[in-house]
Motif scaffolding. Structure first.
Motif, short mmCIF file in Angstrom:
data_model
loop_
_atom_site.label_atom_id
_atom_site.label_comp_id
_atom_site.label_asym_id
_atom_site.label_seq_id
_atom_site.Cartn_x
_atom_site.Cartn_y
_atom_site.Cartn_z
N SER A 1 -6.81 -6.77 11.21
CA SER A 1 -7.40 -7.38 12.39
C SER A 1 -7.79 -6.30 13.40
O SER A 1 -8.83 -6.37 14.04
CB SER A 1 -6.41 -8.36 12.99
N LEU A 2 -6.92 -5.31 13.53
CA LEU A 2 -7.22 -4.20 14.44
C LEU A 2 -8.48 -3.47 14.01
O LEU A 2 -9.26 -3.01 14.84
CB LEU A 2 -6.03 -3.24 14.45
N GLU A 3 -8.69 -3.38 12.71
CA GLU A 3 -9.88 -2.70 12.21
C GLU A 3 -11.13 -3.55 12.33
O GLU A 3 -12.21 -3.16 11.89
CB GLU A 3 -9.68 -2.30 10.73
N GLY A 4 -10.98 -4.76 12.86
CA GLY A 4 -12.14 -5.60 13.10
C GLY A 4 -12.51 -6.48 11.93
O GLY A 4 -13.64 -6.90 11.79
N LYS A 5 -11.52 -6.74 11.07
CA LYS A 5 -11.79 -7.61 9.93
C LYS A 5 -11.00 -8.89 10.09
O LYS A 5 -10.22 -9.03 11.02
CB LYS A 5 -11.38 -6.91 8.63
N ARG A 6 -11.19 -9.81 9.14
CA ARG A 6 -10.32 -10.98 9.16
C ARG A 6 -8.91 -10.52 8.82
O ARG A 6 -8.71 -9.55 8.09
CB ARG A 6 -10.81 -12.05 8.18
N GLY A 7 -7.92 -11.22 9.38
CA GLY A 7 -6.54 -10.73 9.25
C GLY A 7 -5.91 -11.03 7.92
O GLY A 7 -4.85 -11.62 7.86
N TRP A 8 -6.58 -10.62 6.86
CA TRP A 8 -6.00 -10.82 5.54
C TRP A 8 -5.03 -9.69 5.23
O TRP A 8 -5.45 -8.52 5.16
CB TRP A 8 -7.10 -10.85 4.47
N PRO A 9 -3.74 -10.01 5.04
CA PRO A 9 -2.79 -8.94 4.73
C PRO A 9 -3.24 -8.14 3.50
O PRO A 9 -3.92 -8.66 2.62
CB PRO A 9 -1.50 -9.70 4.44
N ARG A 10 -2.84 -6.88 3.52
CA ARG A 10 -3.23 -6.00 2.42
C ARG A 10 -2.18 -5.99 1.33
O ARG A 10 -1.03 -6.30 1.59
CB ARG A 10 -3.37 -4.57 2.95
N ILE A 11 -2.63 -5.57 0.16
CA ILE A 11 -1.66 -5.40 -0.91
C ILE A 11 -0.93 -4.09 -0.68
O ILE A 11 -1.48 -3.12 -0.16
CB ILE A 11 -2.32 -5.43 -2.30
N LYS A 12 0.35 -4.12 -1.07
CA LYS A 12 1.17 -2.94 -0.93
C LYS A 12 1.74 -2.59 -2.29
O LYS A 12 2.15 -3.51 -3.00
CB LYS A 12 2.31 -3.21 0.06
N PRO A 13 1.84 -1.36 -2.70
CA PRO A 13 1.42 -0.15 -2.00
C PRO A 13 -0.10 -0.03 -1.93
O PRO A 13 -0.76 -0.73 -2.68
CB PRO A 13 2.01 0.96 -2.89
N PRO A 14 -0.65 0.83 -1.10
CA PRO A 14 0.05 1.77 -0.21
C PRO A 14 0.60 1.06 1.02
O PRO A 14 -0.03 0.17 1.55
CB PRO A 14 -1.05 2.74 0.19
N PHE A 15 1.77 1.50 1.44
CA PHE A 15 2.38 0.94 2.63
C PHE A 15 1.71 1.54 3.87
O PHE A 15 1.13 2.63 3.80
CB PHE A 15 3.88 1.24 2.63
N PRO A 16 1.79 0.82 5.00
CA PRO A 16 1.12 1.33 6.21
C PRO A 16 1.58 2.74 6.58
O PRO A 16 0.80 3.52 7.12
CB PRO A 16 1.51 0.32 7.28
N ALA A 17 2.82 3.06 6.25
CA ALA A 17 3.30 4.39 6.62
C ALA A 17 2.51 5.47 5.89
O ALA A 17 2.42 6.60 6.36
CB ALA A 17 4.78 4.53 6.28
N ILE A 18 1.92 5.14 4.76
CA ILE A 18 1.12 6.12 4.01
C ILE A 18 -0.35 5.97 4.36
O ILE A 18 -1.03 6.94 4.70
CB ILE A 18 1.32 5.94 2.49
N ALA A 19 -0.87 4.75 4.26
CA ALA A 19 -2.26 4.51 4.59
C ALA A 19 -2.35 3.17 5.30
O ALA A 19 -2.35 2.12 4.67
CB ALA A 19 -3.12 4.50 3.33
N GLY A 20 -2.37 3.22 6.60
CA GLY A 20 -2.38 1.99 7.39
C GLY A 20 -3.70 1.83 8.11
O GLY A 20 -4.75 1.79 7.48
#
Lengths: 197, 478, 526, 226
Positions: B179-198
């Motif tokens: 959502s912050l990136e300006g997209k619909r707030g669809w959660p991402r698949i993990k990995p990669p975790f946000p700590a690596i690529a958020g």
């Protein structure tokens, strides 16, 4: 195929008496002969003086000439799904589909031909039809002068429906997801953004 | 007040939002202290405090920071101020009354994670709070707590407020990042975790407002003080919320480890039910965590032992990160309790809960998208007096498939949906069955035919409308 | 090459692929919708979940982990053990299939996808026969989202393959998911229809009947079609295709995986540009002009006629880049037989604009003929006098040339009136083409050609890659396919078989003998 | 095609676009984020403040500013509940319907408002004064039932106070210093009443207002027919 599946048959050896074949001929004609000589009363009861008299057929499941049913609005009920032609063992049904001119349905048969000469009247098309649009009628008198005449097109098949609908009313199929084919509530089959959910 | 108010010390103080009031209470001293420490020491220090995330999952903040790759150029800090879990409002209270406490936490966390840009992702429904926080951020910039070379330490941090626009799923950390990136707030698949690529593909830390607000206090008072609060695995203090028909709904701070009963009846908390009603059900940790039976049910004779197979009162559940699991709850969540009084129809609660998840499901994973909407339809039908006993089995089965174990879907939303719905149906099944018995005979069949004539052909309806059909796919575990 | 164990069976797989891909390549039938090897992984359909052996967090003992893992998102790792046949995996498949059918209309009878729909297949194999939902289904309108594509939102399973295709492969991003949750829909921005030049691929990508091609709409049921591997003649890229045809004609062209050329995609002109093969006005019988009168001719009398007409000096053969390597070789061989000094010319090469590349490398070639490379290679081999088609026209006009054999075979009108005028001054003009045009009017002998769907052979693409194509339909009644005709002209006995000719051709031109076979790719829920 | 198909090849009326001042303000957000696309939500908030809603033309304009396809803006607009794709009234009433509020009368509050205003959800009164929507949780569960009128939160709303509340001209005034970060530039404000009179969705009965209506996540549903 495995070896044990193979059954070898040997021709039986016949005796001289058997080789005359007379007893077999008599046995083979037994039913015919019985009716010829013995069961006159029964014969009279069962005999129909066709074409002056006609035999009663069971309307529900007699398999005579085909018809194409119409929906309550008088349109062809067929949705051109090709199930009948797929099921047909004689390959006698030829359909060409097209976009329907009606707002509540998308597909309909532009062309629908049945070659009644190739048809074996097995009734598989009727079984296969998801919207009960094709049915076999109890009418079995089917004659024509040319082969071409025996290929029934859509108009003719719909005409058969008009002629036979009083003898055998059309079944009323349930609501389907592919358009109106029976007496249903149109709102169900005509989705708009308003009737979502 | 028997419990010291730490996070809420300024609540009720006049002009508590202002930098001046905050500084008078010792504000930003911890940040100054932290900026003098080395980054490694600071991370180790917070790890030692075992600050478990206050956003719901309870993941320790220090360990989360430790996942960041050693070699990194850009790091982002996202502050999760998208507090959408009903009935949670502790972040709102914090931001409304003491925004600088959060900002100080951001400064400390930003320094500890070597972040140069922090985004406060604030849900769109926070309008008044947005103005307060935005003003506070401006004040902090003026006072030099944000910007370049903060307090002469050579550390730079930009802090921006980013407003959401109404989506529960953006409270999930990867949904928030999308959502912050300006997209619909669809959660991402993990990995990669946000700590690596958020966010923007860079290492990112997402922390809850309350988690960050705790940091200045740990630094100020030290680890011993912090570890002395709470229970064995759950350290520190927590802002508990209580709402529903209690005498004093609100947000109260206490060390972790008070019981649900205390939260409802305690003098310092809810002060009992309105009109002396009894509690039918209580969801003690935010809606997603599941429901407990209230004291409308008989008291458990074997105190301390949890017997989920009998209809006993479960209000003795201790609200920390561990005990809740004994009562078949998903976790502590946000420690925000909502109480259902005895006069409420449990079917209405079920419909409300189902609607929430059906509406807020993001629609990415199949079982969540279809399952939540399906259960909502079933719940509505039950509420309308056209339920089948099979529906209860069906709901139970669907919830088990949706959220039997975490990991069946991309984010935790279907788990969070499965738990309250399943616990409601399981723990209050007797009441549902009473309603089913009371409804008009064949109501279910009529309702189904009325809403969906096409369904009339289905085998379930042909003479077997009220019987279970189809059976279960889930083989019961022994 | 890592080795992994699936359902107790060890398999070897390519490096760096997801477990799902490895299982599919090893022959497992794992249901999946959102995964496609050409697109990014979103792991949202949750149908391909598997069980995986993991070390226990405390005891470190290897055992089946309690949670399921999406196999599309898990990369293969040497020695890993997974399973797709277990109670919990099958439970999940059953449930997810039930969710998919909750709101999916059961309109298979009118759905063009029926018969190749993975929702049908998976429902039968992994799902349940009845739905337990008795409430109303969601109803959504159908949307006309572009000049060539329709969207039936009701049938959508929200796998988002089409959206990812538009974003990643086409790079135009016309498609988007709108709304959320169970109300999610695929849509385009009003007034910004799906109109990029690769858009037809979304129809293949769609695992259900949601996106449909207007060209194929309602045309045939797919089970009545025969599928034949072929190579697209629409441009010089040599994109591999499947041709779906039956007795009523050619109905559809779909992409065939080829890792070196088109991967999983084809362009719209490759997809939709076949309609000319079904045209009623195709030439179907040879025509000969005798004493100013045109009469129908039989194929039997033609070889002798040609030998007579081209024996002298000043003859030329125009070998079109629409011909396969084998046919071009046979025709050139015949030319050298009858007239050792005949001019051999490569036919007109249609060019439109510039090559156009898309973000992930797919390229639409400007050159709109399939085999210029092969024809030029063959002409170079035969040597002798050669010239371009334009030069040839010029020489025809000034009388240097006496007899010219022109093979056309282009899908549309190709010759300029000026060129036709120049060629009409010849003593003998033989035209071998698909349709009547300015040239056939002036020709002394007109031979009907067969389109590539009615021939077999191989094309050499712009990068020199030789790829074989098969015959999808028999030549239309009255037409003798080029291969057979040229073979008879050369005096070779028997029926034309492209592989046999390719071997003969390979004896002199080795690099055209070997055809490239793309890797076999499993069906990705197409 | 004769059967029912929504045409997406042509757009029809796209509505108003955004002004240069709004574009300028949107560009002001660019250096806050590493990508332009991230400015999406701020841009849409500002656009909605300036126009009263996010029109199709505004979506195209925002897409142009952010260098993304317009479909991506439509995607985002439809995902979030706060963006309106058709004009709304001067004051938008947002009622909470989550569990805490419902237990204390949230459902009745929505019903009362619908009756008083004579409109359904995502609709506007004929005079263009009020629009109504519901929201899942406003995070004021301690003051249930609650509702918001524009930015102003009204807590513990009792049904008997409703008339007084709706009549109060200051019912959406905030008693605190506001930040104009997400406001329209230069106090740009649409003529809400005129817009709503023109396009207000008050005359149609609530679409399928049965109890099994999920409610709109956004109002793109209505756009379908435009």
């Amino acid at each position: 195929m495995r070896d044990e599946d193979v059954i070898e048959l040997k021709a039986p050896e016949l005796t001289a008496a058997e080789r005359l074949y007379l007893p077999q001929i008599v046995a083979g004609f037994r039913t015919t002969l019985r009716h010829m000589f013995l069961e006159k009363k029964k014969r009279d009861e069962n005999m129909v003086q066709y074409p002056d008299a006609k035999r009663q057929v069971r309307i529900d499941n007699y398999r005579g000439v085909h018809r194409l049913n119409k929906d309550p609005d008088g349109r062809v009920a067929c949705v051109a799904c090709f199930m009948c032609s797929t099921a047909c063992p004689a390959h006698c049904i030829h359909i060409e589909a097209g976009a329907s001119p009606w707002p509540d349905r998308e597909k309909y048969p532009v062309k629908f031909d049945i070659d009644e000469l190739r048809c074996i009247y097995c009734g598989m098309c009727e079984e296969a039809c998801p919207c009960d649009a094709i049915e076999l009628t109890p009418h079995y008198e089917l004659v024509a002068r040319t082969r071409q005449e025996m290929i029934f097109d859509k108009e003719k098949l719909l005409h058969v429906f008009e002629q036979t609908k009083h003898d055998k009313p059309r079944k009323n199929p349930a609501v389907t997801d592919y358009g109106l084919t029976g007496n249903q509530d149109k709102a169900v089959a005509r989705p708009t953004s308003q009737t979502k959910v | 007040m028997p419990y010291e108010q730490i996070l809420m010390r300024n609540v009720g103080v006049k002009n508590s939002q202002s930098l001046k009031v905050y500084q008078q209470a010792g504000g930003y001293a911890s940040a100054e202290k932290a900026l003098k420490m080395s980054v490694e020491d600071l991370v180790e220090f917070v790890k030692g405090g075992n600050v478990r995330g206050r956003g719901g999952a309870g993941f320790p903040a220090g360990i989360k920071w430790g996942f960041l790759p050693k070699e990194r150029e850009t790091t982002y800090l996202c502050v999760n101020a998208d507090e959408s879990e009903p009935p949670t409002f502790c972040n709102r209270v914090l931001m409304e009354h003491d925004p600088h406490m959060m900002l100080e936490g951001i400064l400390i966390a930003g320094y500890a994670t070597r972040t140069n840009v922090a985004y406060i992702y604030m849900r769109g429904e926070f309008t008044e709070q947005f103005h307060i926080v935005q003003k506070a951020v401006e004040q902090a910039y003026e006072a030099g707590y944000f910007g370049t070379n903060i307090l002469g330490s050579g550390y730079d941090l930009e802090c921006y407020v980013h407003r959401g626009a109404g989506a529960y799923v953006c409270g999930e950390e990867t949904g928030l990042i999308e959502s912050l990136e300006g997209k619909r707030g669809w959660p991402r698949i993990k990995p990669p975790f946000p700590a690596i690529a958020g966010a923007f593909g860079k290492p990112t830390v997402v922390n809850n407002v309350e988690t960050l607000a705790v940091l200045p206090h740990i630094i100020e008072r030290g680890l011993d003080w912090w570890n002395g609060l709470g229970t064995a695995n759950s350290k520190g203090t927590k802002m508990y919320c209580i709402s529903g028909p209690v005498n004093r709904p609100g947000c109260y701070e206490a060390p972790l480890g008070i019981s649900t009963r205390e939260l409802i009846y305690g003098e310092d908390f809810g002060q009992g039910m309105r009109d002396g009603m009894k509690v039918k059900a209580c969801s003690p940790g935010g809606l997603s965590m599941g429901f407990l039976r209230g004291d409308l049910f008989p008291e458990n004779p074997s105190k301390g032992e949890v017997d989920l197979t009998s209809d006993y009162d479960e209000l003795d559940c201790i609200l920390d990160f561990d005990d809740v699991r004994r009562y078949d709850l998903l976790g502590l969540g946000t420690a925000a309790a909502v109480v259902v009084a005895e006069d409420t129809d449990i079917r209405r609660v079920l419909t409300n809960v189902c609607r929430f998840y059906a509406l807020e499901s993001c629609g990415q994973c199949t079982q969540c998208r279809e399952g939540t909407a399906w259960m909502y339809k079933i719940a509505q039908r039950i509420e309308a007096g056209a339920g089948r006993s099979f529906d209860l089995d069906l709901i139970e089965e669907v919830t088990k498939n949706m959220g039997m174990m975490p990991g069946m879907s991309i984010c935790g939303l279907p788990d969070g949906a499965a738990w309250p719905i399943r616990t409601l149906v399981q723990k209050f099944r007797a009441e549902f069955e009473q309603h089913l018995a009371a409804q008009a005979p064949n109501a279910a069949a009529e309702r189904i035919i009325a809403t969906n004539p096409a369904a009339y052909d289905l085998p379930v309806l042909q003479g077997r409308a009220l019987q279970p059909s189809g059976g279960t796919y889930l083989v019961p575990k022994d | 090459m890592p080795k992994i164990i699936i359902d107790g069976k060890e398999i070897e797989c390519r490096d760096g692929i997801p477990v799902l891909q490895a299982a599919l390549e090893a022959g497992w039938d794992v249901p999946h919708y959102c995964y496609h090897p050409g697109l990014s992984v979103v792991a949202s359909c949750r149908l391909c979940l598997m069980e995986q052996k993991m070390p226990h967090p405390q005891t470190k003992e290897m055992g089946w982990a309690p949670k399921l893992f999406p196999s599309c998102q898990t990369p293969v790792k040497d020695g890993m053990e997974v399973r797709f046949h277990s109670e919990s995996v099958e439970n999940n498949q059953k449930h997810v299939m039930e969710y998919y059918l909750l709101n999916h209309p059961l309109d298979c009878p009118v759905c063009d996808k029926a018969g190749e729909c993975s929702l049908q297949d998976y429902s039968e194999k992994f799902g349940n026969a009845t739905s337990r939902m008795v409430e109303d289904k969601h109803k959504n309108p159908k949307k006309d989202i572009g000049p060539k594509t329709l969207l039936y939102q009701d049938r959508c399973v929200l796998c988002t393959r089409c959206v990812r295709f538009a974003d990643e492969i086409a790079g135009t991003g016309e498609l988007a998911v709108v709304e959320r949750g169970s109300r999610g829909e695929i849509d385009v921005f009003p007034g910004e229809p799906l109109a990029n030049d690769l858009q037809g691929n979304v129809v293949d990508l769609c695992p259900v009947g949601c996106l449909l091609d207007k060209q194929f709409l309602f045309r045939q049921r797919v089970w009545n079609l025969q599928t034949v591997p072929s190579v697209s003649p629409a441009d010089s890229s040599g994109a591999c295709i499947w041709i779906d045809a039956n007795d009523a004609g050619v109905h559809r062209v779909r992409p065939r995986f080829n890792e070196r050329v088109n991967e999983w995609w084809i362009s719209d002109e490759q997809r939709h540009g076949f309609e000319y093969v079904n045209r009623e006005d195709r030439l179907t019988r040879p025509r000969i002009r005798e004493n100013g009168q045109v009469r129908g001719a039989s194929w039997e009398e033609i070889p002798a006629h040609l030998r007579a007409a081209f024996a002298g000096d000043g003859s030329a053969f125009v070998i079109s880049p629409m011909l396969s390597n084998e046919e071009a070789w046979l025709l050139a061989t015949f030319a050298r037989q009858v007239a050792p000094n005949a001019v051999l010319a490569c036919g007109h090469v249609p060019v439109e604009g510039q090559d156009r590349s898309f973000p992930k490398g797919f390229t639409i070639r400007a050159e709109k003929a399939p085999n210029r490379g092969g024809v030029e290679r063959i002409l170079a081999h035969f040597g002798g006098p050669q010239m371009s088609f334009d030069e040839l026209c010029g020489q025809a006009a000034d009388g240097t040339l006496k007899a010219v054999y022109v093979y056309g075979g282009y899908p549309a009108a190709w010759i300029t009136p000026a060129q036709a005028e120049q060629l009409s001054r010849l003593d003998c003009l033989v035209v071998h083409d698909l349709f009547d045009g300015p040239l056939t009017e002036r020709a002394d002998l007109v031979l009907p050609a067969a389109p590539w769907t009615e021939r077999e052979g191989s094309f050499t693409n712009c990068d020199g890659l030789v790829q074989a194509f098969e015959r999808a339909r028999p030549p239309r009644s009255g037409i003798k396919a080029e291969g057979q005709f040229f073979q008879e002209l050369c005096g070779l006995p028997g029926l034309f078989r492209s592989a046999k000719i390719r071997t003969m051709l390979g004896e002199s031109i080795a690099d055209l003998a070997e055809t490239f076979q793309p890797r076999k790719e499993p069906e990705h829920a197409h | 095609m004769a059967w029912n198909v929504v045409d997406r090849n042509t757009a029809g009326d796209l509505g108003p676009g955004i002004s240069d001042a709004v574009r300028q303000k949107i560009r002001g957000f660019f250096d806050r984020y590493p990508t332009r696309r991230a400015v999406m939500l701020p841009a849409l908030h500002i656009t909605q403040e300036a126009l009263g809603y996010v029109s199709l033309q505004a979506m195209r304009d925002v897409a142009e500013e952010l260098e993304v396809p317009p479909s991506d803006v439509l995607d985002v607009v439809s995902f979030y509940t706060h963006f309106w794709t058709h004009p709304r009234g001067e004051k938008t009433i947002m009622v909470c319907r989550s569990l805490s509020c419902e237990l204390l009368g949230g459902r009745e509050l929505v019903e009362a408002l619908k009756e008083k205003l004579g409109i359904g959800e995502h609709e506007t009164t004929p005079d263009g004064r009020f629009s109504l929507m519901t929201e899942e949780c406003l995070a004021a569960c301690d003051h249930a039932p609650c509702m918001m009128i524009n930015e102003k939160m009204h807590k513990c709303v009792r049904l008997d106070q409703l008339d007084q509340l709706l009549d109060d001209p200051d019912n959406d005034r905030l008693d605190m210093p506001r930040s104009d970060l997400y406001d329209a530039p230069g106090g740009e404000k649409p003529d809400y009443a005129a817009l709503a009179r023109q396009h207000g969705h008050h005359d149609e009965p609530a679409a399928n207002a049965e109890d099994d209506d999920l409610g709109y996540t956004s109002d793109v549903g209505e756009m379908k027919d435009s």
